[in-house]
Design a protein around this motif. Structure first.
Motif, PDB file in Angstrom:
ATOM      1  N   ALA A 129      -2.037  10.840   3.879  1.00 54.48           N
ATOM      2  CA  ALA A 129      -2.578  10.000   3.084  1.00 54.48           C
ATOM      3  C   ALA A 129      -2.206   8.857   3.061  1.00 54.48           C
ATOM      4  O   ALA A 129      -3.217   7.744   2.695  1.00 54.48           O
ATOM      5  N   LYS A 160     -11.233   5.193   9.574  1.00 50.69           N
ATOM      6  CA  LYS A 160     -10.499   6.339   9.495  1.00 50.69           C
ATOM      7  C   LYS A 160     -11.166   7.608  10.139  1.00 50.69           C
ATOM      8  O   LYS A 160     -10.526   8.478  10.083  1.00 50.69           O
ATOM      9  N   GLU A 215      -4.451   7.542   5.851  1.00 53.62           N
ATOM     10  CA  GLU A 215      -5.979   7.210   5.360  1.00 53.62           C
ATOM     11  C   GLU A 215      -5.998   5.856   4.354  1.00 53.62           C
ATOM     12  O   GLU A 215      -6.979   5.116   4.539  1.00 53.62           O
ATOM     13  N   ARG A 216      -4.990   6.022   3.673  1.00 53.93           N
ATOM     14  CA  ARG A 216      -4.785   4.478   2.792  1.00 53.93           C
ATOM     15  C   ARG A 216      -4.823   3.323   3.588  1.00 53.93           C
ATOM     16  O   ARG A 216      -5.580   2.373   3.279  1.00 53.93           O
ATOM     17  N   LEU A 263       1.381   3.987  -3.064  1.00 52.69           N
ATOM     18  CA  LEU A 263       1.433   5.427  -2.819  1.00 52.69           C
ATOM     19  C   LEU A 263       2.541   6.468  -3.087  1.00 52.69           C
ATOM     20  O   LEU A 263       2.310   7.515  -3.609  1.00 52.69           O
ATOM     21  N   SER A 280       2.755   6.994  -6.780  1.00 52.06           N
ATOM     22  CA  SER A 280       1.753   7.870  -7.264  1.00 52.06           C
ATOM     23  C   SER A 280       2.247   9.263  -7.430  1.00 52.06           C
ATOM     24  O   SER A 280       3.212   9.671  -6.750  1.00 52.06           O
ATOM     25  N   VAL A 306       0.727  -1.161   0.053  1.00 51.75           N
ATOM     26  CA  VAL A 306      -0.052  -0.012  -0.049  1.00 51.75           C
ATOM     27  C   VAL A 306       0.935   1.393   0.038  1.00 51.75           C
ATOM     28  O   VAL A 306       0.715   2.275  -0.683  1.00 51.75           O
ATOM     29  N   ASP A 362      -8.115   2.407   5.054  1.00 52.61           N
ATOM     30  CA  ASP A 362      -9.025   1.881   3.849  1.00 52.61           C
ATOM     31  C   ASP A 362      -8.763   0.581   3.583  1.00 52.61           C
ATOM     32  O   ASP A 362      -9.662  -0.194   3.334  1.00 52.61           O
ATOM     33  N   GLN A 363      -7.668   0.472   3.137  1.00 50.21           N
ATOM     34  CA  GLN A 363      -7.241  -0.920   2.532  1.00 50.21           C
ATOM     35  C   GLN A 363      -6.614  -2.035   3.161  1.00 50.21           C
ATOM     36  O   GLN A 363      -6.505  -2.980   2.985  1.00 50.21           O
TER      37      GLN A 363
END
Length: 724
Positions: free
Chosen positions: A637, A693, A640-641, A626, A629, A622, A644-645
């Motif tokens: 960020a 989150k 949060e990722r 990121l 990206s 993950v 979520d993941q």
């Protein structure tokens, strides 16, 4: 022990003080200073501080002892039992404990002061091991260690609490290994850690100073064992020294110590000659062979053959028979030689035997045990059901159901009834048929008594969902110390027992339990709940707990342990009902929001939540994605990722862990966090409409996961640079 400001008169270090404008509890109003005192004995590395509590008139109020490492019966904090304490000293101790937990800067300052003192006294920078981080320890007021032992140590040292030193008598004319054996025998296995460390240091010095010490030790072993009146304490002490000596030379060999390899060779050659070739007492040969088999050193070929049972003169403790016909007499001879009478200890021996024997012989050996004339051996055979290998457990069950029901003892029948629900199908049905066979044969079930008392300590759940229980329970004229390890998603991972003969043994067991990270006194009901949940998880995976859990159930009088899976919704409802009945105001929205907000700071309780984070390839993928990206690797960020993941995928597991932690806090007598706070967080995680989150605890877990990833990456780069 001297106050820090006396050792460093010019130091401006502030003291922790308690100022009371009015009486609080039993503590009169006034100002109380906690003065740090340190050992100034040259060469001592006791890693402790004594806190002298003085009132505003500089009068002694209390003396509190604290070890920095948080381990052992002398770790503290506790009131020094050999010093004067005012009637309200326990409340001063409570303030001290609270301050230690809430003021990590104080702990860090004491670490630095200790280093300063050692550097001044020893004339060189302090080179001891790193101190634990303040957040890694959760301090609790502990009872004073055994007063008699403390007085003996304080007389030797001249202070309230001993620093490590060798407890030898000035007039003792023994020397060398004879003297060390005497000292180890006198100290015993339950001696304070500081004392054992001091003895070990003296042993190391003797080994370095006298190259013939190893031969002296080996010569002592048969001499101690061949006396008309064998002193078991001295034999045990000599065997312990042998273990330590093997470990010492192994470390020296690995570190390239001069002459270490030759000394290791000399020690092993002496063992081969004096213990095995000269045919010492069988029990001594068994004991030495056990030590050699379990040590991590590279053995000379002759000793390796002995441990493998390949030499004609081999004395491996399992080399008891040459054929199946000699199996039963060989086992009985071995049990008699070591004084074994417990079927549980016997089952451990037999399980070790079958694990190293020819697999094709196992069914025949087990069948021999089941049909033996000895009641002990038949009870052992039944306990072989409790094998972690489902196939072997099922095979044993099929054999047990085939024997005459009348051959089952009343104790075996009771054990099968108590544990029948611990087995997965089809083994459970076979066990039920065995029980029916015994009942048809009119075998009476042995009675199961409930103990008059039991003491339960439970640790918090770590990041992997592992939890420990330490239980003290009467066992005949003595007590038993039981330790259980439960692992989320796995079941009962481990179980062990130790017999505690004396009150000091019991106190040491409890002190060792309390010294672990956040291991708090709990209740038998919570133990029952967690064991039943663990049994359900184990049964689902087809696992059978070890036979020692049967013994624990017997000692505790538990005949109702059966698998009951954790029902998250049901447990949350029960918890809510409990709050509504006793403290309905804690169910208000403001309390819910306050609990969620506070949960974001729970990671500062590192002993509780330090391991609540995610690691591994999923986290790395993950973060790497990121990083590649366009947005870059911003902290917000990433967090949060990860929520979520990663965490969302493990939401059910996190919910279960939070509920178990809530129940643990609810059962604890000294909960560091109100259990109602944890309930609110669990309730939020149970609500699928709330993203993780948005829950501060989950955000904190993601942040800690990112920090851990960053640290591993940094360490990896440094390691790569060093290699280059």
């Amino acid at each position: 022990m001297k106050p820090y400001h006396q050792i460093f008169p010019d130091a401006q270090a502030p003291s922790i003080t308690l100022e009371l404008a009015q009486k609080s509890g039993r503590i009169p109003r006034g100002r109380y200073a906690f003065v740090e005192c340190y050992c100034t004995r040259p060469g001592c590395d006791c890693r402790r501080v004594t806190l002298l509590v003085l009132n505003e008139k500089m009068r002694h109020q209390a003396l509190i002892c604290l070890g920095f490492d948080g381990e052992g019966p002398f770790c503290g904090p506790y009131l020094d039992g050999s010093s004067y304490q005012v009637p309200y000293a326990s409340e001063l101790l409570d303030f001290c404990v609270h301050t230690l937990n809430s003021r990590p800067d104080w702990v860090l300052r004491m670490y630095q002061q200790y280093r300063d003192v050692r550097e001044l006294v020893d004339g060189r920078p302090y080179r001891g091991r790193d101190f634990p981080q303040p957040g890694d320890l959760f301090y609790r007021a502990l009872p004073s260690p055994d007063l008699e032992a403390m007085l003996k140590e304080s007389v030797r040292h001249g202070s309230g609490l001993p620093c490590p030193h060798t407890p030898c008598d000035e007039g003792d004319d023994r020397y060398g290994m004879v003297r060390l054996v005497e000292l180890y025998a006198r100290a015993g296995a339950s001696a304070p850690a500081s004392l054992l460390v001091a003895l070990q240091d003296e042993l190391h010095r003797h080994l370095l100073a006298d190259p013939l010490a190893v031969e002296e030790l080996v010569s002592l072993l048969p001499a101690l064992s061949s006396n008309a009146r064998v002193d078991d304490d001295r034999v045990a002490a000599a065997l312990r020294i042998l273990c330590l000596t093997l470990d010492f030379y192994q470390v020296e060999v690995e570190g390239g110590g001069p002459g270490a390899r030759q000394q290791m060779q000399r020690l092993q050659s002496a063992l081969a000659l004096r213990i095995f070739r000269e045919k010492c007492a069988a029990e001594l040969r068994f004991a030495v062979a056990d030590i050699l088999a379990q040590c991590r050193v590279k053995l000379i070929p002759e000793l390796q053959l002995i441990c493998d049972g390949g030499a004609g003169e081999g004395v491996n403790r399992f080399d008891l028979f040459n054929s199946a016909e000699e199996f039963i007499p060989g086992v009985l001879r071995h049990f008699a030689s070591v004084g074994l009478s417990s079927p549980f200890a016997g089952a451990r021996e037999i399980l070790e035997l079958v694990s190293v024997s020819d697999p094709e012989m196992r069914p025949g050996l087990t069948w021999e045990l089941m049909n033996a004339d000895s009641t002990l051996l038949r009870e052992i055979a039944a306990l072989l059901l409790f094998n972690a290998d489902p196939e072997q457990s099922r095979e044993t069950a099929r054999m047990l159901v085939s024997v005459d029901g009348a051959s089952l003892t009343p104790n075996t029948l009771r054990r099968l009834i108590v544990a029948r629900n611990w087995f997965p199908e089809p083994t459970r049905s076979i066990v039920d048929q065995t029980i029916n066979n015994a009942r048809k044969a009119r075998v009476q079930c042995a009675h199961l008594d409930r103990p008059d008392e039991e003491t339960v300590y439970a640790s918090c759940l770590d990041g992997s969902g592992t939890q420990y229980f330490h239980i003290l329970v009467p066992d005949g004229a003595a007590h038993a110390g039981c330790t259980l390890m439960l692992q989320q998603g796995y079941g009962v991972s481990d179980c062990s027992l130790v017999r505690l003969e004396t009150r000091r043994d019991r106190d040491d067991f409890i002190a060792a339990a309390r010294s672990q990270r956040c291991c708090l006194e709990s209740t038998g009901d919570y133990l029952d709940l967690r064991v039943c949940q663990a049994l359900a998880e184990g049964t689902e995976r087809g696992r059978v707990p070890g036979h020692w859990l049967v013994r624990v159930a017997e000692l505790l009088g538990r005949d109702h342990w059966k698998g009951r899976p954790l029902d998250a919704g049901q447990e949350l409802s029960r918890l809510r009902e409990g709050i509504a009945e006793n403290s309905p105001a804690l169910l208000l929205v403001d309390e819910h929001l306050r609990s969620l907000e506070e949960s974001g700071e729970w990671h500062r309780y590192r002993a509780l939540f330090g391991s609540w984070k995610e690691e591994g390839r999923v986290v790395e993928s993950v973060i790497d994605e990121l990083r590649a990206s366009k947005g870059g690797l911003g902290g917000a960020a990433v967090v949060e990722r990860l929520c979520d993941q990663v965490l969302e995928q493990k939401r059910p597991l996190l919910l279960d862990r939070l509920i178990l932690a809530t129940l643990w806090l609810k059962s604890a007598k000294e909960a560091p966090i109100p259990w109602q706070r944890m309930y609110h967080v669990a309730q939020a995680v149970a609500d699928p409409s709330i993203a993780l989150k948005e829950i501060p605890l989950a955000v904190s877990m993601a942040r800690e996961s990112f920090k851990s990833y960053h640290k591993r990456s940094k360490d990896g780069r440094q390691h790569g640079g060093d290699s280059a």
